[in-house]
Design a protein around this motif. Structure first.
Motif, short mmCIF file in Angstrom:
data_model
loop_
_atom_site.label_atom_id
_atom_site.label_comp_id
_atom_site.label_asym_id
_atom_site.label_seq_id
_atom_site.Cartn_x
_atom_site.Cartn_y
_atom_site.Cartn_z
N SER A 110 -42.16 -2.83 -7.73
CA SER A 110 -41.60 -3.35 -9.26
C SER A 110 -40.32 -2.51 -9.61
CB SER A 110 -42.42 -3.72 -10.22
OG SER A 110 -43.40 -4.75 -9.84
N LEU A 111 -40.53 -1.12 -9.73
CA LEU A 111 -39.73 -0.51 -10.29
C LEU A 111 -38.56 0.16 -9.19
CD1 LEU A 111 -41.96 2.10 -12.08
CD2 LEU A 111 -40.75 0.15 -13.07
N ALA A 112 -38.97 0.24 -7.89
CA ALA A 112 -38.20 0.59 -6.91
C ALA A 112 -36.95 -0.53 -6.53
CB ALA A 112 -38.75 0.77 -5.69
N SER A 113 -37.40 -1.89 -6.95
CA SER A 113 -36.50 -2.86 -6.56
C SER A 113 -35.40 -2.93 -7.90
CB SER A 113 -37.22 -4.18 -6.71
OG SER A 113 -37.71 -4.47 -7.92
N LYS A 114 -35.78 -2.71 -9.01
CA LYS A 114 -34.83 -2.68 -10.41
C LYS A 114 -33.73 -1.46 -10.11
CE LYS A 114 -38.26 -4.68 -13.33
NZ LYS A 114 -37.23 -5.97 -13.36
N LEU A 115 -34.43 -0.39 -9.63
CA LEU A 115 -33.58 0.98 -9.42
C LEU A 115 -32.58 0.72 -8.32
CD1 LEU A 115 -36.09 3.69 -10.33
CD2 LEU A 115 -34.45 3.00 -11.67
N HIS A 116 -32.97 -0.02 -7.12
CA HIS A 116 -32.08 -0.16 -5.88
C HIS A 116 -31.16 -1.12 -6.37
CE1 HIS A 116 -31.14 -0.16 -1.93
NE2 HIS A 116 -31.10 -1.60 -1.63
N GLU A 117 -31.29 -2.21 -7.14
CA GLU A 117 -30.29 -3.07 -7.45
C GLU A 117 -29.37 -2.47 -8.39
OE1 GLU A 117 -32.76 -6.31 -8.66
OE2 GLU A 117 -33.09 -7.21 -6.72
N GLY A 118 -29.71 -1.26 -9.13
CA GLY A 118 -28.70 -0.66 -10.15
C GLY A 118 -29.05 -0.99 -11.48
N GLU A 119 -30.19 -1.57 -11.80
CA GLU A 119 -30.54 -1.81 -13.40
C GLU A 119 -30.78 -0.46 -14.00
OE1 GLU A 119 -33.55 -4.75 -13.79
OE2 GLU A 119 -32.60 -6.16 -12.03
N LYS A 120 -30.31 -0.61 -15.10
CA LYS A 120 -30.72 0.61 -16.09
C LYS A 120 -32.07 0.88 -16.25
CE LYS A 120 -29.67 2.45 -20.52
NZ LYS A 120 -28.88 2.14 -21.90
N PRO A 121 -32.50 2.17 -15.91
CA PRO A 121 -33.88 2.40 -16.21
C PRO A 121 -34.46 2.19 -17.45
CG PRO A 121 -32.66 4.30 -15.24
CD PRO A 121 -31.76 3.29 -15.51
N MET A 122 -35.65 1.53 -17.63
CA MET A 122 -36.28 1.54 -18.83
C MET A 122 -37.32 2.51 -19.35
SD MET A 122 -37.15 -2.49 -18.57
CE MET A 122 -38.20 -2.44 -17.39
N ALA A 123 -37.55 2.56 -20.57
CA ALA A 123 -38.77 3.39 -21.10
C ALA A 123 -40.31 3.12 -20.34
CB ALA A 123 -38.87 3.45 -22.45
#
Length: 318
Positions: free
Chosen positions: A109-122
């Protein structure tokens, strides 16, 4: 082939860059890996000792007069050893894979968001996003499918290894056979060796589809056989690079266990801890790699479909 090798390094590079994009990913991976880490220490202690006992069963006892009785290891299997195998099977099927599933959900879940360039969340927002909005039912069903298929493949590989060991390795080092049976046993040694390589290659190809189907179930609304078919469709043009990726992690896991077994780590806790630590790091990296690999395959396939549709529309208009 060069294109596939280039894609292999592209996926690995993209996966290794993800931890540098967000410190929260590292912290989350560490926290969710702790239960798996502590359980694996207990599991590997039992597993390593069972392996040592299994080698003793496969080897003929010293001064054994009958040259053929030892070829049937089941005759020397004790009831205690059988109970250890049952215990290992239960530990492998339930707690081990439940903990890995928990770690996998967070990692993908986290790797997909980071790979797509989404802003990291808290961290708090990430936990809410994963456990309150995630559809755990779909990936769990797919995970059960993959687990059953993977067990069948591993049992096949194990059966071939045992047969090769009994027929070939013990023959060459113990000189247990008469000269008349030389060609017969050379033939079966080559047969089981070639069969192992062939099954291993297919197992690695299937592992790519199995693992990416789990990633697809986590990120999309699909599960079970449907997720497996879609994953197979997306990865059609990248089988060689996917096979190389799975081979790296397969060799990583086997090498760690064999090294620890050779060093007698089951008698020293520090060796088991080091092995489990490296195994957990490799497990997190494997799911990051599978996520990057799946998203690259999906992007390439969709671009190809859009190109074909655009070409058809152009031909119709003309």
């Amino acid at each position: 082939m060069m294109k596939q090798v280039q894609e292999f390094f592209q996926v690995v590079t993209g996966a290794l860059m993800i931890p540098y994009k967000s410190i929260n990913f590292v912290i989350s991976s560490l926290v969710t890996s702790l239960p798996l880490f502590f359980f694996l220490i207990f599991y590997e202690m039992i597993f390593q000792r069972t392996l040592v006992e299994a080698f003793e069963i496969l080897n003929p006892p010293p001064g054994h007069s009958n040259r053929w009785d030892w070829l049937d290891p089941a005759m020397r299997m004790t009831w205690d050893f059988f109970l250890k195998l049952v215990l290992l099977g239960l530990l492998y099927l339930v707690p081990l894979h439940l903990l890995e599933f928990f770690n996998m959900i967070v990692t993908v879940s986290l790797a997909s968001k980071l790979h797509e360039g989404e802003k990291p969340m808290a961290l708090k927002e990430e936990a809410y996003e994963i456990f309150h909005k995630a559809r755990l039912k779909d990936p769990f069903i797919t995970y059960v499918y993959v687990l059953l298929l993977s067990i069948c493949g591993l049992l096949g590989l194990l059966w071939l290894v045992i047969n090769y060991y009994i027929i070939s390795v013990r023959f060459w080092y113990e000189d247990l056979l008469e000269k008349e049976g030389f060609l017969y046993h050379v033939f079966f040694s080559v047969f089981f060796g070639a069969a192992f390589i062939a099954v291993l290659i297919k197992y690695l190809d299937w592992s790519v589809v199995w693992n990416t189907s789990i990633v697809f179930s986590i990120l999309e609304k699909s599960y079970g056989a449907e997720a497996l078919m879609i994953s197979s469709y997306f990865s059609r043009g990248s089988k060689e690079s996917g096979r190389l990726l799975m081979l790296v992690f397969f060799v990583w896991g086997v090498s760690l266990r064999l090294t620890c077994l050779y060093a007698g780590c089951s008698e020293r806790g520090s060796g088991i801890i080091a092995q489990v630590l490296l195994f957990c790091i490799g497990n997190v990296l494997k799911w990051v790699v599978c996520t990057v690999y799946f998203q690259n395959c999906k992007k390439r396939t969709l671009e190809k479909i859009d190109g074909e549709v655009g070409l058809e529309d152009k031909n119709v208009n003309e």
